[in-house]
Design a protein around this motif. Structure first.
Motif, PDB file in Angstrom:
ATOM      1  N   ARG A 211      49.734  28.470  35.055  1.00  0.00           N
ATOM      2  CA  ARG A 211      49.354  28.968  36.386  1.00  0.00           C
ATOM      3  C   ARG A 211      50.288  28.381  37.448  1.00  0.00           C
ATOM      4  N   PHE A 227      43.220  40.591  32.995  1.00  0.00           N
ATOM      5  CA  PHE A 227      42.348  39.714  32.199  1.00  0.00           C
ATOM      6  C   PHE A 227      42.132  38.408  32.988  1.00  0.00           C
ATOM      7  N   ASP A 249      39.866  42.721  35.740  1.00  0.00           N
ATOM      8  CA  ASP A 249      39.100  42.364  34.551  1.00  0.00           C
ATOM      9  C   ASP A 249      38.119  43.503  34.274  1.00  0.00           C
ATOM     10  N   ASP A 277      39.556  48.671  32.625  1.00  0.00           N
ATOM     11  CA  ASP A 277      40.128  48.298  31.343  1.00  0.00           C
ATOM     12  C   ASP A 277      41.630  48.097  31.559  1.00  0.00           C
ATOM     13  N   ALA A 278      42.130  46.965  31.111  1.00  0.00           N
ATOM     14  CA  ALA A 278      43.528  46.623  31.396  1.00  0.00           C
ATOM     15  C   ALA A 278      44.501  47.622  30.765  1.00  0.00           C
ATOM     16  N   ASP A 295      46.995  38.237  30.040  1.00  0.00           N
ATOM     17  CA  ASP A 295      46.382  37.127  29.282  1.00  0.00           C
ATOM     18  C   ASP A 295      45.100  37.612  28.592  1.00  0.00           C
TER      19      ASP A 295
HETATM   20  N1  SAH Z   1      43.421  34.575  32.309  1.00  0.00           N
HETATM   21  C1  SAH Z   1      42.102  33.996  32.339  1.00  0.00           C
HETATM   22  C2  SAH Z   1      41.436  33.912  30.982  1.00  0.00           C
HETATM   23  C3  SAH Z   1      41.301  35.239  30.254  1.00  0.00           C
HETATM   24  S1  SAH Z   1      39.908  35.341  29.230  1.00  0.00           S
HETATM   25  C4  SAH Z   1      42.176  32.625  33.024  1.00  0.00           C
HETATM   26  O1  SAH Z   1      43.272  32.199  33.430  1.00  0.00           O
HETATM   27  O2  SAH Z   1      41.137  31.978  33.179  1.00  0.00           O
HETATM   28  C5  SAH Z   1      39.919  37.015  28.835  1.00  0.00           C
HETATM   29  C6  SAH Z   1      39.335  37.942  29.892  1.00  0.00           C
HETATM   30  O3  SAH Z   1      39.645  39.273  29.474  1.00  0.00           O
HETATM   31  C7  SAH Z   1      37.808  37.919  30.031  1.00  0.00           C
HETATM   32  O4  SAH Z   1      37.477  37.659  31.371  1.00  0.00           O
HETATM   33  C8  SAH Z   1      37.339  39.322  29.643  1.00  0.00           C
HETATM   34  O5  SAH Z   1      36.275  39.805  30.442  1.00  0.00           O
HETATM   35  C9  SAH Z   1      38.593  40.140  29.879  1.00  0.00           C
HETATM   36  N2  SAH Z   1      38.741  41.378  29.107  1.00  0.00           N
HETATM   37  C10 SAH Z   1      38.447  41.582  27.805  1.00  0.00           C
HETATM   38  N3  SAH Z   1      38.797  42.833  27.427  1.00  0.00           N
HETATM   39  C11 SAH Z   1      39.341  43.435  28.525  1.00  0.00           C
HETATM   40  C12 SAH Z   1      39.930  44.714  28.785  1.00  0.00           C
HETATM   41  N4  SAH Z   1      40.016  45.620  27.829  1.00  0.00           N
HETATM   42  N5  SAH Z   1      40.404  44.979  30.015  1.00  0.00           N
HETATM   43  C13 SAH Z   1      40.312  44.049  30.992  1.00  0.00           C
HETATM   44  N6  SAH Z   1      39.784  42.823  30.810  1.00  0.00           N
HETATM   45  C14 SAH Z   1      39.305  42.508  29.602  1.00  0.00           C
END
Ligand code: SAH
Length: 391
Positions: A211, A227, A249, A277-278, A295
């Motif tokens: 980060r 994410f 997210d 959805d990402a 991520d």
């Molecule tokens: N980058 C974050 C940690 C990621 S954890 C940090 O720095 O703290 C993974 C995240 O992905 C979770 O919050 C989950 O809700 C999200 N996630 C899971 N599948 C997803 C999707 N298809 N699209 C978007 N987000 C998603």
């Protein structure tokens, strides 16, 4: 003190000589029917010579080794190990006026296989991955109290999801209490951590340094953090002067957390969030971002899912590479244990080839130093990341 003895088959002592901390059930000679889950056992070779001491569990990983020396596994053993682990974090400056979030103990990396302890400004959240560690909680609790002294307000045990269901363990405070969410700092950014309702122990501590690096690249830039969970990458980018940050997210709860953190740190004007959805969002990307963070959660938790996971990483990264602005930078990660560094790099290269754009790797990233890798247990390296630039 004498422990139940477990002998390994002839030849199976080799990995123990190499100090690998796991003994698989197939390596055992002794019948383990009478041994209780979580018991401390003395491991011997086929001739009855001492090899190690560890926690037994009726599972594929039958013994998690605690010591290669003949010693007592008692209160003072845990005190010594936890003190060492805490000292190593303090030595590298992880407890300061700017930072009160760090991992105190990272299982095998700290010589305590099966034990994870995260620290959030006075509160230790303990996660046991073995029944033995769960049985050792009283010793762990007293060791933590001794190591932290008055800096420790509470200890929360959060192992209901990481231990076999049949144990029926409940998450609970085992020392003191603390209201959640609880404010803590990571490199100058304020967070409200909720270990009771949040994922894992409440926060993804392993990305701290990554980060910070993202922050270094972000001044005056437009950043997309996919994410985002509780917004760690977004907040560090904002702290270091990003022009605009979008956090994405698929979980509404994650977005709410991110927004709370954005307002807690007074960055509201330069931030917007997206619940989507990402993969869908990346496919149809309409904005011109300078920096994109990818991520995702572990796409593969088991070897059988590896191929599918690789396809997922490739697709996601190809979308980002195809859509990013010329000269743009992508921070891309994988936390799947079954996808190693080389395979991950090859996957990103394959994604780049598919797009036809020129891609350069600027940096290779990994988990932070409070998630150390035991040199004799390379499996402990799980977080891999690349910083790539797309011309
Ligand atoms: N980058 C974050 C940690 C990621 S954890 C940090 O720095 O703290 C993974 C995240 O992905 C979770 O919050 C989950 O809700 C999200 N996630 C899971 N599948 C997803 C999707 N298809 N699209 C978007 N987000 C998603």
């Amino acid at each position: 003190m004498s422990y139940t003895i477990l002998q390994v088959r002839k030849g199976k002592e080799q990995s123990i000589f190499r100090k690998h901390p796991w003994i698989f059930s197939g390596a055992l000679f002794t019948d383990t029917k009478e041994i209780e889950d979580g018991e401390i056992v003395e491991v011997q070779d086929y001739k009855g010579r001492f090899l190690a001491l560890g926690h037994f569990q009726n599972a594929t990983i039958a013994v998690r080794i605690l010591s290669f020396d003949e010693e007592k596994i008692d209160k003072s053993f845990f005190q010594k190990k936890i003190r060492q682990a805490l000292d190593s974090r303090i030595k590298i400056g992880l407890l300061s006026t700017e930072n009160t979030i760090f991992r105190v103990c990272h299982g095998e990396g700290d010589g305590l296989p099966g034990l994870v302890i995260d620290f959030y400004n006075g509160v230790a959240v303990v996660q046991c991955h073995s029944i033995g560690m769960h049985r050792s909680l009283p010793e762990i609790s007293s060791a933590l109290q001794k190591a932290f002294g008055k800096d420790l307000i509470a200890i929360y045990s959060k192992s209901a999801d990481t231990l076999p269901k049949r144990l029926e363990t409940a998450d609970a405070y085992i020392f003191g209490t603390c209201e959640t969410p609880h404010e803590a700092l990571e490199n100058g950014v304020k967070y409200k951590i909720d270990w009771v309702l949040g994922q894992k122990t409440g926060f993804f501590i392993d990305q701290r340094d990554n980060r910070l690096l993202l922050g270094n690249y972000s001044k005056g830039k437009k950043v997309l953090n996919t994410f985002c969970y509780s917004g760690g990458f977004s907040l560090q980018a904002l702290l270091q002067g990003a022009k605009l940050v979008h956090s994405l997210d698929s979980s509404k709860k994650a977005i709410e957390m991110t927004e709370e953190h954005v307002s807690l740190n007074k960055f509201g004007k330069k931030h917007a969030s997206i619940t989507a959805d990402a993969m869908d969002y990346m496919k149809e990307l309409k904005e011109d971002y300078d920096i994109i963070v990818l991520d995702p959660p572990a796409f593969a938790k088991h070897r059988e899912k590896r191929h599918q996971a690789i396809q997922g990483y490739k697709r996601l990264n190809a979308h980002a590479i195809r859509q990013i602005k010329p000269g743009g930078i992508i921070f891309t990660f994988s936390c799947s244990q079954v996808v190693d560094k080389q395979l991950f790099t090859h996957t990103i290269i394959a994604a780049a080839i598919e797009t036809g754009r020129t891609v350069r790797i600027l940096a290779q990233l990994h988990q932070g130093p409070d998630h150390p890798i035991n040199a004799y247990h390379p499996e402990g390296e799980y977080l891999k990341g690349l910083v790539i630039q797309v011309d």
